[in-house]
Design a protein around this motif. Sequence first.
Motif, PDB file in Angstrom:
ATOM      1  N   ASP A 275      38.445 -34.415  20.612  1.00 38.08           N
ATOM      2  CA  ASP A 275      37.084 -33.877  20.647  1.00 38.08           C
ATOM      3  C   ASP A 275      37.017 -32.590  21.461  1.00 38.08           C
ATOM      4  O   ASP A 275      36.296 -31.649  21.097  1.00 38.08           O
ATOM      5  N   ARG A 276      37.769 -32.529  22.569  1.00 40.14           N
ATOM      6  CA  ARG A 276      37.748 -31.322  23.394  1.00 40.14           C
ATOM      7  C   ARG A 276      38.316 -30.134  22.641  1.00 40.14           C
ATOM      8  O   ARG A 276      37.799 -29.017  22.755  1.00 40.14           O
ATOM      9  N   ASP A 277      39.395 -30.341  21.896  1.00 41.22           N
ATOM     10  CA  ASP A 277      39.987 -29.249  21.122  1.00 41.22           C
ATOM     11  C   ASP A 277      39.003 -28.717  20.081  1.00 41.22           C
ATOM     12  O   ASP A 277      38.853 -27.495  19.917  1.00 41.22           O
ATOM     13  N   GLU A 278      38.352 -29.605  19.375  1.00 42.37           N
ATOM     14  CA  GLU A 278      37.421 -29.152  18.345  1.00 42.37           C
ATOM     15  C   GLU A 278      36.198 -28.481  18.956  1.00 42.37           C
ATOM     16  O   GLU A 278      35.671 -27.503  18.407  1.00 42.37           O
ATOM     17  N   ASP A 279      35.740 -28.968  20.125  1.00 39.13           N
ATOM     18  CA  ASP A 279      34.620 -28.288  20.795  1.00 39.13           C
ATOM     19  C   ASP A 279      35.020 -26.881  21.225  1.00 39.13           C
ATOM     20  O   ASP A 279      34.201 -25.946  21.163  1.00 39.13           O
ATOM     21  N   ARG A 280      36.251 -26.715  21.666  1.00 41.70           N
ATOM     22  CA  ARG A 280      36.715 -25.374  22.027  1.00 41.70           C
ATOM     23  C   ARG A 280      36.703 -24.451  20.819  1.00 41.70           C
ATOM     24  O   ARG A 280      36.316 -23.283  20.911  1.00 41.70           O
ATOM     25  N   GLU A 281      37.141 -24.965  19.675  1.00 42.92           N
ATOM     26  CA  GLU A 281      37.158 -24.132  18.455  1.00 42.92           C
ATOM     27  C   GLU A 281      35.750 -23.770  18.022  1.00 42.92           C
ATOM     28  O   GLU A 281      35.484 -22.620  17.614  1.00 42.92           O
ATOM     29  N   ARG A 282      34.814 -24.709  18.107  1.00 43.60           N
ATOM     30  CA  ARG A 282      33.425 -24.386  17.771  1.00 43.60           C
ATOM     31  C   ARG A 282      32.879 -23.336  18.736  1.00 43.60           C
ATOM     32  O   ARG A 282      32.144 -22.416  18.343  1.00 43.60           O
ATOM     33  N   TYR A 283      33.229 -23.494  20.006  1.00 45.28           N
ATOM     34  CA  TYR A 283      32.772 -22.545  21.036  1.00 45.28           C
ATOM     35  C   TYR A 283      33.285 -21.147  20.735  1.00 45.28           C
ATOM     36  O   TYR A 283      32.522 -20.161  20.760  1.00 45.28           O
ATOM     37  N   MET A 284      34.584 -21.032  20.425  1.00 45.49           N
ATOM     38  CA  MET A 284      35.170 -19.698  20.219  1.00 45.49           C
ATOM     39  C   MET A 284      34.604 -19.025  18.977  1.00 45.49           C
ATOM     40  O   MET A 284      34.279 -17.828  19.013  1.00 45.49           O
ATOM     41  N   TRP A 285      34.483 -19.749  17.870  1.00 42.97           N
ATOM     42  CA  TRP A 285      33.941 -19.119  16.672  1.00 42.97           C
ATOM     43  C   TRP A 285      32.475 -18.729  16.856  1.00 42.97           C
ATOM     44  O   TRP A 285      32.025 -17.704  16.338  1.00 42.97           O
ATOM     45  N   THR A 286      31.736 -19.530  17.610  1.00 47.25           N
ATOM     46  CA  THR A 286      30.340 -19.176  17.880  1.00 47.25           C
ATOM     47  C   THR A 286      30.258 -17.906  18.707  1.00 47.25           C
ATOM     48  O   THR A 286      29.446 -17.002  18.414  1.00 47.25           O
ATOM     49  N   HIS A 310      44.986 -24.064  17.200  1.00 52.59           N
ATOM     50  CA  HIS A 310      43.595 -23.760  16.864  1.00 52.59           C
ATOM     51  C   HIS A 310      43.482 -22.895  15.605  1.00 52.59           C
ATOM     52  O   HIS A 310      42.417 -22.850  14.986  1.00 52.59           O
ATOM     53  N   ALA A 311      44.569 -22.219  15.246  1.00 55.78           N
ATOM     54  CA  ALA A 311      44.514 -21.409  14.022  1.00 55.78           C
ATOM     55  C   ALA A 311      44.373 -22.283  12.789  1.00 55.78           C
ATOM     56  O   ALA A 311      43.845 -21.837  11.758  1.00 55.78           O
ATOM     57  N   ALA A 312      44.844 -23.525  12.874  1.00 53.91           N
ATOM     58  CA  ALA A 312      44.743 -24.456  11.745  1.00 53.91           C
ATOM     59  C   ALA A 312      43.516 -25.345  11.875  1.00 53.91           C
ATOM     60  O   ALA A 312      43.514 -26.481  11.388  1.00 53.91           O
ATOM     61  N   SER A 313      42.491 -24.836  12.494  1.00 55.77           N
ATOM     62  CA  SER A 313      41.282 -25.639  12.730  1.00 55.77           C
ATOM     63  C   SER A 313      40.570 -25.962  11.428  1.00 55.77           C
ATOM     64  O   SER A 313      40.543 -25.162  10.484  1.00 55.77           O
ATOM     65  N   ARG A 314      39.945 -27.167  11.404  1.00 54.86           N
ATOM     66  CA  ARG A 314      39.176 -27.573  10.230  1.00 54.86           C
ATOM     67  C   ARG A 314      37.729 -27.882  10.593  1.00 54.86           C
ATOM     68  O   ARG A 314      37.033 -28.584   9.853  1.00 54.86           O
ATOM     69  N   VAL A 315      37.235 -27.364  11.722  1.00 53.22           N
ATOM     70  CA  VAL A 315      35.849 -27.603  12.105  1.00 53.22           C
ATOM     71  C   VAL A 315      34.930 -26.820  11.171  1.00 53.22           C
ATOM     72  O   VAL A 315      35.320 -25.813  10.560  1.00 53.22           O
ATOM     73  N   GLU A 316      33.694 -27.288  11.077  1.00 52.46           N
ATOM     74  CA  GLU A 316      32.753 -26.670  10.153  1.00 52.46           C
ATOM     75  C   GLU A 316      32.315 -25.282  10.596  1.00 52.46           C
ATOM     76  O   GLU A 316      31.755 -24.512   9.805  1.00 52.46           O
ATOM     77  N   GLN A 317      32.556 -24.924  11.845  1.00 49.40           N
ATOM     78  CA  GLN A 317      32.198 -23.588  12.330  1.00 49.40           C
ATOM     79  C   GLN A 317      33.315 -22.574  12.106  1.00 49.40           C
ATOM     80  O   GLN A 317      33.195 -21.411  12.518  1.00 49.40           O
ATOM     81  N   PHE A 318      34.421 -22.980  11.503  1.00 47.64           N
ATOM     82  CA  PHE A 318      35.559 -22.084  11.302  1.00 47.64           C
ATOM     83  C   PHE A 318      35.182 -20.963  10.340  1.00 47.64           C
ATOM     84  O   PHE A 318      34.614 -21.181   9.273  1.00 47.64           O
ATOM     85  N   GLY A 319      35.525 -19.733  10.724  1.00 43.98           N
ATOM     86  CA  GLY A 319      35.316 -18.581   9.855  1.00 43.98           C
ATOM     87  C   GLY A 319      34.012 -17.858  10.135  1.00 43.98           C
ATOM     88  O   GLY A 319      33.046 -18.424  10.654  1.00 43.98           O
ATOM     89  N   LEU A 320      34.021 -16.575   9.786  1.00 44.81           N
ATOM     90  CA  LEU A 320      32.827 -15.760  10.034  1.00 44.81           C
ATOM     91  C   LEU A 320      31.696 -16.096   9.071  1.00 44.81           C
ATOM     92  O   LEU A 320      30.517 -15.849   9.369  1.00 44.81           O
ATOM     93  N   ARG A 321      32.027 -16.635   7.918  1.00 42.60           N
ATOM     94  CA  ARG A 321      30.990 -16.941   6.938  1.00 42.60           C
ATOM     95  C   ARG A 321      30.366 -18.324   7.144  1.00 42.60           C
ATOM     96  O   ARG A 321      29.440 -18.700   6.431  1.00 42.60           O
ATOM     97  N   ALA A 322      30.867 -19.081   8.102  1.00 44.27           N
ATOM     98  CA  ALA A 322      30.290 -20.399   8.362  1.00 44.27           C
ATOM     99  C   ALA A 322      28.900 -20.227   8.965  1.00 44.27           C
ATOM    100  O   ALA A 322      28.663 -19.329   9.786  1.00 44.27           O
ATOM    101  N   ASP A 323      27.983 -21.073   8.570  1.00 43.61           N
ATOM    102  CA  ASP A 323      26.619 -20.972   9.070  1.00 43.61           C
ATOM    103  C   ASP A 323      26.179 -22.227   9.820  1.00 43.61           C
ATOM    104  O   ASP A 323      24.999 -22.394  10.129  1.00 43.61           O
ATOM    105  N   THR A 324      27.109 -23.128  10.112  1.00 39.62           N
ATOM    106  CA  THR A 324      26.767 -24.342  10.866  1.00 39.62           C
ATOM    107  C   THR A 324      26.569 -23.962  12.327  1.00 39.62           C
ATOM    108  O   THR A 324      27.481 -23.425  12.962  1.00 39.62           O
ATOM    109  N   PRO A 325      25.409 -24.223  12.895  1.00 38.72           N
ATOM    110  CA  PRO A 325      25.166 -23.818  14.290  1.00 38.72           C
ATOM    111  C   PRO A 325      25.900 -24.738  15.262  1.00 38.72           C
ATOM    112  O   PRO A 325      26.226 -25.882  14.953  1.00 38.72           O
TER     113      PRO A 325
END
Length: 951
Positions: A275-286, A310-325
Amino acid sequence: MTEIEDTLPGPFGALRSQLLDAAAAFAGEGTGGADPVPGILAGLVEDVDRALREELEIFPVCHHSPASALAMARRLREKRPAVIYLELCEDLRPLLDELRNCRLPVALQAFATELDGFPAEWSPLSVVAPVTEASAEYQAIAYALDTPGVELVLVDRSTDHVFQWQPRDDSPADGGEPAAGGGEPEDGVESETGGEDAALHGDAVGIEIGDLRPRFAELEAHLLHHGKVRHWSEWWDQYVEQPLTGADYDTYRQVMVMIGSLFRRLRPERDARHDRDEDRERYMWTRMREHLAASGADPARCLYVCGAFHAASRVEQFGLRADTPYEITPRTATRWQYGLIPSSHSAIEAQFGLAPGSVSIAAATWAKAVKGGGVTPYRLKGQKGEKPKTVRTRRAPEPGGPVADRLSGFLSRPPAPNGLDEDELLGWCVDIVRLARRNGYLASTADAIAVYETSVLLAGLRGRGRPTPYDFQDAAVTCIEKDTVPGRRDVRRLCEILLGGDRVGQVGYDSLPPLARDVLDRLEPLGLDLTKRTIQRALLDLDASPELRPCSDLLWVLRRLLPDNAVRPIMGSRRLGERPIQESWDLDLGRHQRSIVELGYEGVTIEQVLERRLRRTVADPKATAAVALTAVEDAILYLGGGRIADDLGNRAVELLAAERTVDDAPDVLRRIRRLLAYYRTTQATLPKWCERFVTAGYAHYCTLLPTAFLDEDTGVRQVAAMLGFLFSMESLALSLGCDHSQLELAVRQSHPEAPARIALLWAARSQLGLLPVAELRARYDELLANPLVVPSIPLYLSGFVQALEPVPSLAPVVVEVMSKAFARLPDPVLLPWLPKLITTLRDEAAELVPVLVREAGRMFPASLPAVDAWVPPWSARRPAASVPAPVPASAGAAADLVAAHPAVCDAVAGLLGYDAGWRPAPGGAGHGPVAALLAAHDGTAHAVAALIGRP
């Protein structure tokens, strides 16, 4: 298999189909749809394709990887990005500009002592992010800071969020943000680079870019076994680092993302860090999307540097076109301090659980690649240390067009074999023998030959075309190290020194906090270079050079705040009321730069830090009166006393009055005596807090005395210290308004049952005049004469010895009772008690031993011939008068007075050491020594009779 598409649009479709076919052939028939292997293999390709198709270029890295650093240097010269997003705590950004004043490796640090929003037991909080030259993050930092128009943005969560996301039932020091291997040394590898350099980071939480190590233990064990290596660092160097060192950028990027995806998909489902890893990825993309929206930067000219995991992340916030807040929680009110501290290769290895020597080997690999690969690395202008050689840069072609599949070729063909570099290996073998001789080994040229041949043999057994530094280490240990290590360093440590050494960084003067610079400036009159990492001797003649006295004061404060081996006095001491003449110091401030830097987080001057710590100590809920008195003494010794000493003293009064135990009574008594003696010799009057402490202590100990005599949890030493406080402070307490009857009543109300406490009570009653010394001796003689009590005599003696604290005038009696015990006690009772007596005197009454020795020296004969004729004073026979002397008629009134009050006569005779022997005769006068005394001094008898109005 039916749920997985057989084709994938894009360049990786063919690779995906090959992997699925291989998975089907491997699984065979009968597995149905439960086999996860096809999904994992297909997912690897999908993750690589997804990362490479992202609009914002992702640069995957591994921490302290020469291959990552080389690929970064090449890519920065090709792409020339205008914005670099770096996976590092966002609040550490201001520290990066200070790196040019330092010698790498150093660590960025965030430090907090006053917490708000975190458990108090976590204090102090500390986060470190080490930076080495052979790392991709340093190449990005150097490029961004020295290239005009380039912006460097740190996008990882803040240090405050590091601890916000830490479970409250865990301690951050126990691994709040563990390294790849959980912060523990690698299996089968013992840390041999320990010592001060390995502890440069202390118990701080470590943050690094690129955590690449399997979190699935079985996978790591499988890779190590089939790779024929001992630990993960060696596997990574052999199968990833070396093949990617000379690879092109596309190959490097695809392979790193694939490895990150593999480790990500093969981690345990209940991984605590998931969970911490995925929260970090959401944080960075945001954060990156926020910055792009605010700055209007072109994503094509941006570069996102993050760990391959983290480059292989699959969180919903991944990418510039993601719109999940994603909502980022605010920081707590904790005040963080930031600075740079020295680091070292061994400190990084210890922090992140790497194999000893792995960072040094990586640095050597980096230096060799830079020298022979035609790459000019980026380096901050003004950076301390040796400058790298400038070589011709072989510019790679500009990226353009669709992404090509380089991964298939890398996976399908073996790496190009590297031939044996005989010159390099011969140099290693000769140098290790030379180092071994210097460190006490009986190494010879034959050993160098043996190391060479064994290195080649080990490399062949492990399927390698050329020996690696790890093969060379194993060969050197096998051929040179014998049963024992003659010096401080074993052969493995010598190999690490040979291959690059444990390089230790240093923070430059301009990057130090104000406190650290102030310390160096104030110690400048010593004429020493305190930045050196060697122990230096400072000699201070304070009478001949009074200008050095401020240096002496500062050194004593540093002695109080820094570790013991940072500032160590060889000659000289600092005690209340003493003024040193000469001092000698061993200074090792260069090795303890981290400790001085962390002091700078607490204040502007060293004195301010000490004052804050003293106030914080006495304000602690667990503080005691003894702790407060210690703080008062430190305030006088190091800060000159004054207002702070008065404030701490007032706090000591409050703590003493609130205490319900007397466990610290010995310490309280010792310190208040010392403080009163100091104030009486330096000031005309005592401070008000001292007077209040004496009166409060007198009332406090009088109240607790009867209970302490009975309480089994209260030691005899504590009760003796209470009585010592009451008796020694009584005159001062009475002058300040205390009542003597309070003490007398407390002693009368005490009824102990333990033998040692009974003896202590007898001594107290004797001091108050409630028990004559003769009666005390008589009671002890009765104990010796009672066979039922004889086994308890040692306990009574322990009480008598402790009684010297409150009643030092009882020393002759104590020597007498101990002598009688040695003379009369049987051996089965006496001999087992002697060791306990010695340990009691040493541990609890060491200061009372000189009193006993002096009294025994005064009482016993001083020469050996006098021993035979010596008669103990307590056993000498006094001649008795056989015929009472006639009493003159003129003494009749006095004789009548004595006869009327026989008890008084008996008491006076006992105080004088006489046996009254009161037997009234028909004439009214007493026979025996009293009658003889009155007859011999009739004039005195008449004078006494006249004073009291009797004829």
